[in-house]
Design a protein around this motif. Structure first.
Motif, short mmCIF file in Angstrom:
data_model
loop_
_atom_site.label_atom_id
_atom_site.label_comp_id
_atom_site.label_asym_id
_atom_site.label_seq_id
_atom_site.Cartn_x
_atom_site.Cartn_y
_atom_site.Cartn_z
N TRP A 30 -52.76 64.47 72.80
CA TRP A 30 -52.13 63.95 74.02
C TRP A 30 -50.89 63.12 73.69
O TRP A 30 -49.82 63.31 74.30
CB TRP A 30 -53.15 63.10 74.78
N TRP A 131 -57.57 72.09 77.60
CA TRP A 131 -57.26 71.22 78.73
C TRP A 131 -56.28 70.12 78.32
O TRP A 131 -55.39 69.75 79.10
CB TRP A 131 -58.54 70.61 79.30
N THR A 132 -56.43 69.58 77.12
CA THR A 132 -55.52 68.52 76.66
C THR A 132 -54.09 69.04 76.57
O THR A 132 -53.13 68.38 76.99
CB THR A 132 -55.97 67.97 75.30
N ILE A 135 -52.74 69.68 80.19
CA ILE A 135 -52.37 68.44 80.89
C ILE A 135 -51.11 67.83 80.27
O ILE A 135 -50.20 67.39 80.99
CB ILE A 135 -53.53 67.44 80.84
N TYR A 139 -47.70 68.65 82.69
CA TYR A 139 -47.05 67.57 83.45
C TYR A 139 -45.55 67.83 83.55
O TYR A 139 -44.96 67.73 84.63
CB TYR A 139 -47.32 66.23 82.77
#
Length: 440
Positions: A30, A131-132, A135, A139
Motif C-alpha cells: 500500500w 485487493w491491495t 485499492i 484510487y
C-alpha cells in the motif's frame, strides 16, 4: 488532517504486521505502490513510513511461526539472478559515485518482493494482495478518469509526486495494467454491487489512461483490450462494452489529444520521439561496448551521451524498459529481465491448464489469465517507458508464482489423502488360513 490520518493508519497496521507478517506485506505494498504520504502536505510527506512497515514485517518473520514457503520456480530463480546481476553491474557503474540512491530504492522494492513470496501462501493472502493493488492504484485511476471527464479531457492526468507513477505516461501504464485485476475481481466477487463497481472502475481507469495524453498508453490499451477479450469468459458482453466505450472516449477527447496521437505516424517530426530513439541508440552502443555489465544506474547524462549516443547533445531518458535494462545492466541483465516475464507467463499457462474444468479452482484460472493480460500491457506499454523497476510488474510475478505454489501444495495434499484412503494388503488371521486349507 491528511498527515494525521495516514499516520494513524500506519500505526494501526504496524502491530498487526508484527503478529502477522502477511498483513505487513499488504501495508508495505500500500505504501510503496500508492504512496499515500505524497497526498499529504505536512510532516507525513517525507516520513519513512515504508521503512517502518518493512521493519515491522521483518520483525514478524523472526518472532512468529507462521508458515513460510518460498516458491522455487524458473521465474523466481531468474528474479534472484537478476537482482544479483544488478549488484554486479553496479560495481562497474560508469557513474559509481551517483548510483546509491537508485540502487537503494530498487533493492528495497525487490527484497520486499522476495519477502512477499515467502510470506504469502494461502488463497486469502492472494486475494488480499489483489485487493491491495486494486485499492492502491485504483484510487488514481478512478480519480484520473473522473477528472478527465469533468475537465473535458483538456488536462493531463498525473500521479503522486516523487513516485514511479508521477509522470503521466507512467501512471497511464499502471492503470492499464490494473484493469485486468479489476476484471478478475469483477468475475469472482459474489457481491453484485462490487461487480458493478469494478465495471465502473475499469471504465474510469481506461479514461484516465487515455486522458494522460500518452501515446505509449494508447498502444498498450489496444493490446491489453484485445488480450482481455481473448482471455475472458462471456466474450460478447465485454466486446460490446469495448466497442461502445473506446470510441466514445476517443470522440470525447479534444482536438489536441487527437493531434498528439497522430504523431505516432509522423514520429520523425516529433522531438520527443526522436529523443527516445536517440536514447535507445545510446543504450545499444553502450551495451556493445560493455556487453556484460552495461553502464550501471544513472547513465543518462551529457558525458555518457557524448560517448555513445548518435546525437550527443540530445540527452534523454531511456523511455523503454528493454533499452533501460540493456544500457544499465548489459545483455546479461536484459536476458534475465526477459526470462522473468517469460517464465511467469509459463507459470500462468500451467495454472490455466491445471485448473481448466475445475469449478472450485475457477478463481485461479481467471487470475492467471488476467495476470497474463497485465503482462501484455506491461510488455507493450513498457517498450516506450522507463518503468523497469516499477513495483506492479514484480507483484504480478508474486501473485502468479504464489498461486502456482498454492495449487501444487493442494495437489500434493489431495494425493496424500487418496493414498491414505486406498486399501493396502490385509493380513490373514490363523483362523481364516485353516478355513482356506479345509476348502482345498
Amino acid at each position: 488532517m491528511r498527515d494525521l490520518l495516514i499516520t494513524l493508519m500506519v500505526l494501526w497496521i504496524l502491530p498487526k504486521a508484527v503478529k502477522r507478517p502477511a498483513i505487513g506485506i499488504m501495508g508495505w505494498v500500500w505504501i510503496s505502490v500508492m504512496n499515500p504520504h505524497r497526498l499529504a502536505w505536512g510532516f507525513a510527506y517525507d516520513f519513512p513510513f515504508a521503512m517502518l512497515m518493512a521493519a515491522a514485517t521483518l520483525l514478524g518473520l523472526v518472532v512468529t511461526r507462521d508458515k513460510r514457503q518460498f516458491p522455487v520456480t524458473p521465474a523466481t530463480v531468474s528474479l534472484i539472478l537478476f537482482i544479483f546481476w544488478m549488484n554486479v553491474s553496479s560495481l562497474f557503474a560508469i557513474n559509481f559515485d551517483q548510483i546509491y540512491g537508485s540502487w537503494s530504492k530498487i533493492m528495497k522494492v525487490l527484497f520486499m518482493t522476495l519477502v512477499a513470496m515467502s510470506v504469502l501462501n494461502t488463497k486469502q493472502h492472494i486475494r488480499w494482495l489483489v485487493w491491495t493493488l486494486v485499492i492502491s492504484l485504483g484510487y488514481y485511476g478512478v480519480k484520473g478518469g473522473a477528472f478527465t471527464l469533468m475537465s473535458g479531457g483538456g488536462y493531463t492526468v498525473w500521479g503522486p509526486s516523487g513516485s514511479y507513477i508521477e509522470e503521466n505516461n507512467s501512471l497511464a501504464l499502471a492503470t492499464i495494467m490494473l484493469i485486468p485485476l479489476l476484471r478478475y475481481l469483477q468475475l469472482t466477487e459474489e457481491n453484485p454491487w462490487i461487480r458493478r463497481g469494478m465495471v465502473v472502475a475499469m471504465g474510469l481507469c481506461a479514461v484516465s489512461a487515455i486522458g494522460s495524453y500518452s501515446r505509449g498508453a494508447l498502444i498498450a490499451i489496444v493490446a491489453m483490450s484485445f488480450f482481455l477479450w481473448t482471455k475472458s469468459p462471456r466474450k460478447l458482453p465485454l466486446a460490446l462494452l469495448l466497442i461502445v466505450l473506446i470510441p466514445f472516449v476517443v470522440m470525447f477527447m479534444p482536438q489536441k489529444w487527437e493531434d498528439r496521437m497522430h504523431t505516432i505516424q509522423t514520429y520523425q517530426q516529433d522531438a520527443s520521439a526522436m529523443g527516445r530513439i536517440n536514447a535507445w541508440g545510446m543504450a545499444w552502443n553502450l551495451a556493445l561496448d560493455r556487453p556484460l555489465v552495461g553502464g550501471g544506474f544513472e547513465i543518462y547524462d551529457k558525458e555518457v551521451f557524448a560517448r555513445y549516443a548518435p546525437d550527443p547533445k540530445n540527452v534523454h531518458a531511456a523511455h523503454s524498459i528493454y533499452f533501460q535494462i540493456l544500457g544499465e545492466h548489459g545483455f546479461v541483465g536484459l536476458f534475465l529481465f526477459m526470462a522473468i516475464g517469460f517464465f511467469t507467463w509459463r507459470s500462468g499457462s500451467w495454472i490455466i491448464r491445471e485448473t481448466k474444468g475445475k469449478p472450485d479452482l475457477l478463481w485461479a484460472n481467471n487470475l492467471a489469465k488476467m495476470l497474463q493480460v497485465s503482462q501484455i500491457a506491461y510488455a507493450t506499454g513498457g517498450a516506450f517507458l522507463s518503468l523497469a523497476y516499477f513495483d506492479l510488474p514484480y507483484y504480478v510475478v508474486v501473485l502468479m508464482e504464489v498461486t502456482k505454489l498454492y495449487l501444487k501444495n493442494q495437489q500434493e495434499e489431495n494425493s496424500r489423502v487418496v493414498s491414505a484412503q486406498r486399501p493396502g494388503p490385509r493380513m490373514i488371521r490363523p483362523s481364516e488360513l485353516s478355513v482356506v486349507r479345509r476348502e482345498r
